[in-house]
Design a protein around this motif. Structure first.
Motif, short mmCIF file in Angstrom:
data_model
loop_
_atom_site.label_atom_id
_atom_site.label_comp_id
_atom_site.label_asym_id
_atom_site.label_seq_id
_atom_site.Cartn_x
_atom_site.Cartn_y
_atom_site.Cartn_z
N UNK A 174 0.83 -1.22 0.00
CA UNK A 174 0.00 0.00 0.00
C UNK A 174 0.86 1.26 0.00
N UNK A 175 2.18 1.11 -0.13
CA UNK A 175 3.08 2.25 0.06
C UNK A 175 2.80 3.39 -0.91
N UNK A 176 2.62 3.10 -2.20
CA UNK A 176 2.43 4.16 -3.20
C UNK A 176 1.16 4.96 -2.93
N UNK A 177 0.09 4.27 -2.55
CA UNK A 177 -1.17 4.97 -2.26
C UNK A 177 -1.01 5.89 -1.05
N UNK A 178 -0.30 5.40 -0.02
CA UNK A 178 -0.08 6.23 1.16
C UNK A 178 0.86 7.40 0.85
N UNK A 179 1.80 7.15 -0.03
CA UNK A 179 2.69 8.22 -0.49
C UNK A 179 1.88 9.31 -1.19
N UNK A 180 0.94 8.89 -2.03
CA UNK A 180 0.07 9.83 -2.73
C UNK A 180 -0.80 10.61 -1.74
N UNK A 181 -1.26 9.92 -0.69
CA UNK A 181 -2.07 10.58 0.34
C UNK A 181 -1.27 11.67 1.04
N UNK A 182 0.00 11.37 1.34
CA UNK A 182 0.86 12.37 1.97
C UNK A 182 1.03 13.59 1.08
N UNK A 183 1.20 13.34 -0.21
CA UNK A 183 1.34 14.44 -1.16
C UNK A 183 0.07 15.27 -1.22
N UNK A 184 -1.06 14.60 -1.16
CA UNK A 184 -2.35 15.31 -1.19
C UNK A 184 -2.50 16.20 0.03
N UNK A 185 -2.10 15.68 1.20
CA UNK A 185 -2.16 16.46 2.44
C UNK A 185 -1.23 17.66 2.35
N UNK A 186 -0.01 17.44 1.85
CA UNK A 186 0.94 18.54 1.68
C UNK A 186 0.36 19.61 0.75
N UNK A 187 -0.29 19.18 -0.32
CA UNK A 187 -0.88 20.11 -1.27
C UNK A 187 -2.00 20.92 -0.63
N UNK A 188 -2.85 20.26 0.16
CA UNK A 188 -3.95 20.96 0.84
C UNK A 188 -3.41 21.97 1.85
N UNK A 189 -2.38 21.56 2.60
CA UNK A 189 -1.77 22.46 3.57
C UNK A 189 -1.11 23.64 2.85
N UNK A 190 -0.53 23.35 1.72
CA UNK A 190 0.13 24.40 0.94
C UNK A 190 -0.88 25.39 0.39
N UNK A 191 -2.02 24.89 -0.08
CA UNK A 191 -3.07 25.77 -0.60
C UNK A 191 -3.64 26.65 0.51
N UNK A 192 -3.82 26.07 1.69
CA UNK A 192 -4.31 26.85 2.84
C UNK A 192 -3.31 27.93 3.20
N UNK A 193 -2.04 27.56 3.19
CA UNK A 193 -0.97 28.53 3.50
C UNK A 193 -0.99 29.69 2.50
N UNK A 194 -1.21 29.37 1.22
CA UNK A 194 -1.26 30.41 0.19
C UNK A 194 -2.42 31.37 0.44
N UNK A 195 -3.56 30.83 0.82
CA UNK A 195 -4.73 31.67 1.10
C UNK A 195 -4.43 32.64 2.23
N UNK A 196 -3.82 32.13 3.29
CA UNK A 196 -3.51 32.97 4.46
C UNK A 196 -2.43 33.99 4.13
N UNK A 197 -1.40 33.57 3.38
CA UNK A 197 -0.33 34.50 3.02
C UNK A 197 -0.81 35.56 2.04
N UNK A 198 -1.71 35.19 1.14
CA UNK A 198 -2.25 36.14 0.18
C UNK A 198 -2.96 37.29 0.88
N UNK A 199 -3.64 36.97 1.96
CA UNK A 199 -4.33 37.99 2.75
C UNK A 199 -3.33 38.80 3.56
N UNK A 200 -2.35 38.10 4.13
CA UNK A 200 -1.38 38.75 5.02
C UNK A 200 -0.46 39.70 4.26
N UNK A 201 -0.04 39.30 3.07
CA UNK A 201 0.98 40.06 2.34
C UNK A 201 0.45 41.40 1.82
#
Length: 443
Positions: free
Chosen positions: A202-229
């Motif tokens: 199941x390693x590849x699927x879990x690897x993909x899940x980690x990437x998805x989580x990183x992407x979601x966290x990154x998108x949230x960070x962009x939203x917050x930084x866009x407002x802050x900057x």
């Protein structure tokens, strides 16, 4: 596999990145299958011949044969590389440049990237020490200039595509360079993944899940930084760092990284962001510091950071303006100078017949300008007009012989009253802005 994806898209113009390999072949035939029930679908393909081995011509002929058989317009582009380092990265850059050149308006680029490719990208990002952005991997949908790239197989394992290909009796090429483990991606594919999947299926699927989580966290960070900057950006897009001393280091670095990303520049390494923080923000009394980023620079001036394109040095350049009835084009894309027939531009004493009109970009010493009652060092005048040091040698200085007359668009030298009878008007036409205080400034 892609039926629902294609149905959701309004645009039905598709360009397939067709290597002739299994992934892009499955993509091609799935689109052809959909076209039978959706005649509004328009398909083109592009094949990039990398010319890296003796089989390149064979791969190209295969792609031509398949596309002719299925009546698909095919574009052939070729790459010729002489470098030996970072060849994978350079090939990718040139490949996408060639694809973009051939992309039509409203045409969507489709690629055959799958789950295995995505996880390989994740491991390559780990090797480089990437942050959440790099670990997010490829996006399902990415803006590509005025168009977009869609990767419909990104969540599907390669094995599933291979089963579909065999079931439908497809023919594809085997690119033997994909087995050369001297390439990082191939090493991960053939030496690392088999061991991991054998231990953890199941390693590849879990690897993909980690990437998805990183992407979601990154998108949230962009939203917050866009407002802050927004609180720190001037309208000319420089970054006000005056109050950064009140912010945590992590937030400062995130704001700097996000500010740079707004310039459509490839994400900078962590150590570069740290260098900007250490050398600029942690040394508030130092001015005229610069961080070089290949063809660009980050410079500090009066509590603001500027992202500028490096320009050739023209400090010692002299341009003669023999025919003032014609415009004088300036170097470094600085625009041009014209003589005005109406009362526009700078009203200055006209040159004598014995004087040679010329433009320079450097001057040292004290001068007396209109509006002042004493001579000043030109450096002080640049400061009063809020002109950063790196721009001072980009402003055209008007000379008659060796006598400075004016810094066009900035100031005029105070001449003797007897010399002020005959005048003319000239203008420097450029794309320079003024800052939020209406002071002379340009990027």
């Amino acid at each position: 596999m892609i039926k629902n994806i294609i149905k959701k898209l309004k645009n039905k113009l598709f360009l397939i990145a067709y290597s002739g390999g299994m992934d892009s072949t499955v993509l091609l035939y799935q689109l052809l299958k959909l076209k039978k029930t959706n005649p509004d679908i328009n398909i083109r393909a592009i094949h990039i011949n990398h010319n890296i081995n003796n089989y390149s011509k064979k791969y190209q002929k295969h792609c031509i044969k398949i596309c002719e058989k299925n009546q698909i317009p095919l574009i052939i582009e070729k790459i010729y590389l002489t470098i030996t380092k970072n060849i994978e990265s350079e090939l990718r850059i040139q490949r996408y440049n060639l694809i973009y050149k051939n992309l039509l308006n409203h045409e969507i680029l489709l690629t055959g990237h799958h789950l295995n490719d995505q996880c390989e990208t994740f491991f390559l990002s780990l090797k480089r020490g990437s942050g959440p952005t790099g670990l997010s991997g490829m996006s399902y949908e990415t803006n590509f200039g005025k168009s977009k790239i869609i990767r419909p197989f990104l969540h599907i394992k390669k094995k599933k595509l291979e089963i579909w290909a065999n079931k439908n009796n497809l023919i594809w090429i085997q690119d033997y360079t994909n087995y050369n483990i001297n390439y990082d991606r191939n090493f991960i594919r053939h030496k690392i993944f088999p061991i991991l999947e054998k231990k953890w299926p199941f390693f590849l699927k879990n690897c993909f899940r980690t990437m998805t989580i990183c992407n979601e966290e990154n998108q949230l960070k962009k939203i917050l930084l866009d407002e802050k900057i927004k609180k720190f950006l001037h309208f000319n897009e420089c970054l006000n760092i005056k109050n950064f001393k009140n912010l945590q280091e992590e937030l400062c670095k995130s704001l700097i990284r996000y500010w740079i990303s707004l310039k459509n520049i490839k994400a900078l390494p962590y150590k570069t962001i740290q260098k900007i923080y250490d050398e600029i923000l942690c040394q508030p009394k130092k001015n005229n510091i610069r961080i070089i980023l290949k063809k660009n620079e980050i410079r500090k001036y009066k509590n603001s950071l500027y992202f500028i394109k490096k320009q050739p040095n023209i400090k010692n350049k002299i341009i003669f303006w023999h025919d003032t009835n014609n415009k004088l084009t300036l170097p470094n894309n600085l625009g041009y100078i014209i003589k005005n027939s109406k009362k526009e531009g700078f009203n200055i004493p006209i040159a004598k017949k014995t004087e040679c009109i010329n433009i320079r970009f450097q001057y040292k010493g004290k001068i007396l300008i209109l509006g002042k009652n004493k001579r000043q060092e030109i450096k002080k005048i640049w400061q009063e007009y809020n002109i950063p040091p790196w721009l001072r040698n980009q402003i055209p200085l008007l000379f008659y012989n060796n006598q400075l007359i004016s810094a066009l668009g900035v100031f005029i030298i105070n001449q003797n009253k007897k010399e002020q009878k005959n005048k003319w008007n000239i203008s420097w036409i450029n794309y320079i802005k003024t800052d939020y205080k209406n002071k002379f400034l340009f990027n």
